[in-house]
Design a protein around this motif. Structure first.
Motif: not given
Lengths: 217, 153, 383
Positions: C242-246
């Motif tokens: 969710k944070v990095d959207h890798y």
């Protein structure tokens, strides 16, 4: 009430126990070695070398690419030489130490000549620890029919590609020969007109084999 | 999230250190590393409460430690801090008092690269055995089993 | 021996006892040792000892081509080889600036989520094994895991050491019957999870053994760089997906379950919930997967000739939400075809940092399940 959760759990265990006798979903083991699972086509185990017609003519040209790329360095290749000491395009020895090989499949991927592939053979127990697991070229070589048998999809694709390459090579060779001939004739006519000029280029050599990557040369 | 340049100027003015930018990383002198890290952790602008990774690297002219900081509170990051020390007696202040997560990673960097972390509560070898003399991840370490006595086998 | 303050105050003379749990002990999930100082049955000090499986993976990687390390990453956390590949591929793609085709991204996500299912299923099985439910839950877990391993074998050629990812994509396209089989799996898996939950979640013995055991407070979890389900069980909503959207994770709808108490029970239950979310992601991915290439042109070229792959000098840190926590690869290039420095940020290694804090004051059997709930794999701890 205390104990309900435990009873629920016991019910699940009991269900599993009973159903494992007749439901295929719960009975997942088989009686190896009497019964065997169907092999997956892409399954890879240890590498083998491929030959087209005779085992004396392997497809491998001893370019050493797989030996260099092999992450655990388990391949050793010595190039064959003819009587004059000129290197030939085939291996004299080709050893793969199966006790070091980790079945990663890198050799198969990097081989520019489609000469090494991963086998499906997995029952490889030996009595000796060192020599018996060091596979030499005579144990590694298998006919291309074997490859076709274990991995039909890949084999068909690769054979088609090879055929195409060979045809292209043949066509290129013919074209080059024709061009050389035309050039030679042109030079001849030119030479007959102006006697003291040399033909500026020498006729083309026969076409090179399919271009291997830089390492191979 | 601020850019690396903005963070650099901010850190320079607040902590009074000279910082150089290397790509995404901020090269901090080791004397000031602890202050800079503390500032990054405690300032509400950054709130770098999570130390993701500590890496020791042997560049032949010295040892480098790379820290990847993230903020879990603000879901931002990374801020990459680097510090350099010499090879012979590489001493770097330990960040374990700020982030417990540095404990094992600093031990690992000590074990494999040979960086001494000053102020670490328990700086011992972690992966290699006690009494092992070399630092395997240094570039001059040869891979042969140096301790092996051939007659033993 | 060091002196330790006794917790109990009996009227006769007692002394502490030093015990080595492991390295050859079934409860330690491999060759791992806990040096424990006991006061009676209560733990007063615990020091983890590791390195028995150390093979200097990082040094090996510095001596071979970039792609050559890919099969070695399989052997870090050997239960989740696909996610290890994923993190490494991500780091190198960042370093070299290689694009990944959309279909490959979807395949990667499918594989990563299947791996998460494998890992969490197995973890729950082994956690119960540690609790004393000898091997029945493990075999149920193995049975389900087998179905996913079969899928891996069909696509990647190997069940555990997949070596499937390449820089710029994946090694080979999916086989024609892969997606239908994943669809079938998505339908059947929740049934298995329900069954597992019926078996366990309300089980009074499980609750008595795991609730309020090994509590990890939020602040300590964050400060000790704990990641993954461990961190979320302590109530910190931090998921790198969710944070990095890798990759393409921002296209998928899923929730991040978080725990409340941070005890062993929460850590167990978080994993069950995460599996349900993974199934949701799989469901979406299988429906939306586009057709197209599975590897970019550049990537395919380098997969054929790894020795020619020379990223320009620089460094990159790629991290993903692996089933065990944040798995990061820090790769430094000096412009040659071998990485100058290659560092693995191994989640199970770092999650062990607070093992002592969680175990203090508990009894020995509790220490075993606390270790089990951390979810370590020694291949990754020792590297």
């Amino acid at each position: 009430m205390f104990g309900i959760g435990v009873l629920k759990g016991m019910a699940v265990t009991f269900k599993n126990f009973v159903e494992s006798y007749y439901k295929k979903e719960r009975l997942t083991t088989i009686e190896y070695p009497e019964k065997r699972l169907a092999e997956k086509e892409r399954f890879r185990n240890f590498p083998f070398l491929i030959f087209d017609e005779k085992p004396e003519d392997p497809r491998c040209v001893a370019c050493d690419i797989c030996a260099k790329e092999c992450p655990p360095q388990c391949i050793t290749i010595v190039r064959a030489q003819d009587a004059q000491g000129k290197p030939l395009k085939k291996p004299a020895t080709f050893d793969i130490d199966y006790s070091i090989c980790m079945n990663c499949g890198v050799c198969e991927e990097v081989c520019p000549f489609d000469a090494i592939f991963m086998d499906h053979e997995f029952e490889l127990a030996e009595y000796g620890r060192f020599e018996d697991l060091n596979y030499t070229i005579d144990r590694l070589l298998k006919p291309k029919e074997h490859f076709m048998k274990i991995r039909p999809t890949d084999a068909t694709r690769i054979e088609a590609e090879l055929k195409k390459k060979e045809n292209a090579k043949k066509a290129a060779a013919e074209k080059a020969a024709a061009a050389a001939k035309a050039k030679a004739e042109a030079a001849k006519t030119q030479a007959s007109q102006v006697p003291d000029t040399k033909p500026e280029t020498k006729p083309n050599e026969p076409a090179q084999p399919a271009d291997p990557p830089a390492e191979a040369k | 999230m601020k850019t690396t340049e903005e963070i650099k100027t901010d850190l320079e003015s607040k902590t009074g250190t000279s910082i150089t930018v290397q790509g995404e990383a901020l090269m901090v002198p080791k004397e000031k590393l602890f202050d800079v890290a503390k500032y990054l952790k405690d300032t509400p602008d950054y709130q770098m409460d999570y130390l993701s990774s500590v890496t020791g690297t042997d560049y032949k002219d010295g040892l480098e430690v790379t820290y990847h900081l993230y903020s879990i509170a603000k879901k931002e990051g990374p801020v990459v801090l680097k510090t350099k020390t010499d090879r012979e007696k590489g001493v770097v202040p330990s960040l374990t008092p700020l982030w417990r997560g540095a404990e094992f990673q600093e031990r690992e960097a000590y074990d494999l690269v040979g960086i001494h972390f000053e102020g670490h509560p328990d700086l011992r070898r972690i992966l290699m055995w006690d009494g092992f003399e070399h630092y395997p991840l240094r570039k001059d370490y040869t891979q042969e089993d140096q301790d092996r006595n051939p007659e033993q086998f | 021996m060091m002196e330790h303050t006794l917790i109990s105050k009996p009227d006769f003379d007692t002394q502490t006892l030093e015990v080595s749990l492991g390295p050859q002990h079934p409860s330690t999930h491999g060759v791992f040792r806990m040096n424990v100082v006991l006061d009676g049955e209560t733990i007063v000090k615990l020091k983890p000892v590791m390195g028995y499986l150390h093979r200097n993976h990082e040094k090996l990687a510095e001596n071979m081509s970039y792609l050559g390390s890919m099969p070695y990453t399989d052997r870090l956390d050997y239960i989740c080889s696909m996610t290890n590949n994923f993190a490494y591929a991500l780091a190198v793609e960042k370093l070299a600036g290689i694009e990944v085709p959309e279909r490959a991204q979807y395949i990667r996500i499918i594989m990563a989520e299947l791996t998460r299912l494998v890992n969490h299923t197995l973890l729950i099985g082994f956690l119960l094994n540690d609790l004393g439910a000898f091997f029945t839950p493990v075999l149920y877990a193995f049975r389900e895991r087998e179905k996913i391993l079969d899928l891996f074998e069909e696509v990647a050629g190997s069940r555990m050491m997949c070596n499937y990812f390449r820089f710029g994509g994946v090694k080979a396209d999916l086989t024609p019957d892969f997606l239908p089989r994943v669809k079938e799996l998505i339908q059947n898996y929740p049934r298995f999870l329900d069954e597992f939950e019926a078996l366990l979640s309300e089980n009074e013995i499980l609750m008595a053994r795991t609730q309020k055991v090994g509590v990890l407070p939020k602040e300590l979890a964050v400060s000790a760089s704990i990641t993954g389900p461990m961190l979320r069980a302590s109530g910190v909503p931090y998921d790198i997906r969710k944070v990095d959207h890798y990759s393409l994770y921002d296209r998928f709808k899923f929730r991040v379950p978080i725990g409340e108490h941070g005890d062993v029970y929460d850590r167990y239950y978080i994993r069950v919930l995460e599996m349900r979310e993974s199934i949701k992601i799989l469901d979406q991915a299988v429906k939306e997967i586009p057709s197209g290439d599975v590897i970019s042109k550049v990537g395919a070229g380098f997969a054929k000739a790894p020795r020619n792959f020379k990223p320009k000098a620089g460094e990159a840190y790629g991290r993903i939400e692996a089933p065990k926590g944040e798995l990061g690869f820090f790769v430094v290039s000096d412009g040659t075809n071998k990485p100058y420095r290659y560092h693995v940020r191994a989640p199970s290694f770092i999650n062990l940092t607070i093992l002592e804090d969680m175990c203090l004051g508990h009894k020995v059997p509790d220490a075993i399940i606390i270790l089990g709930s951390i979810d370590i794999v020694l291949g990754e701890v020792d590297r």
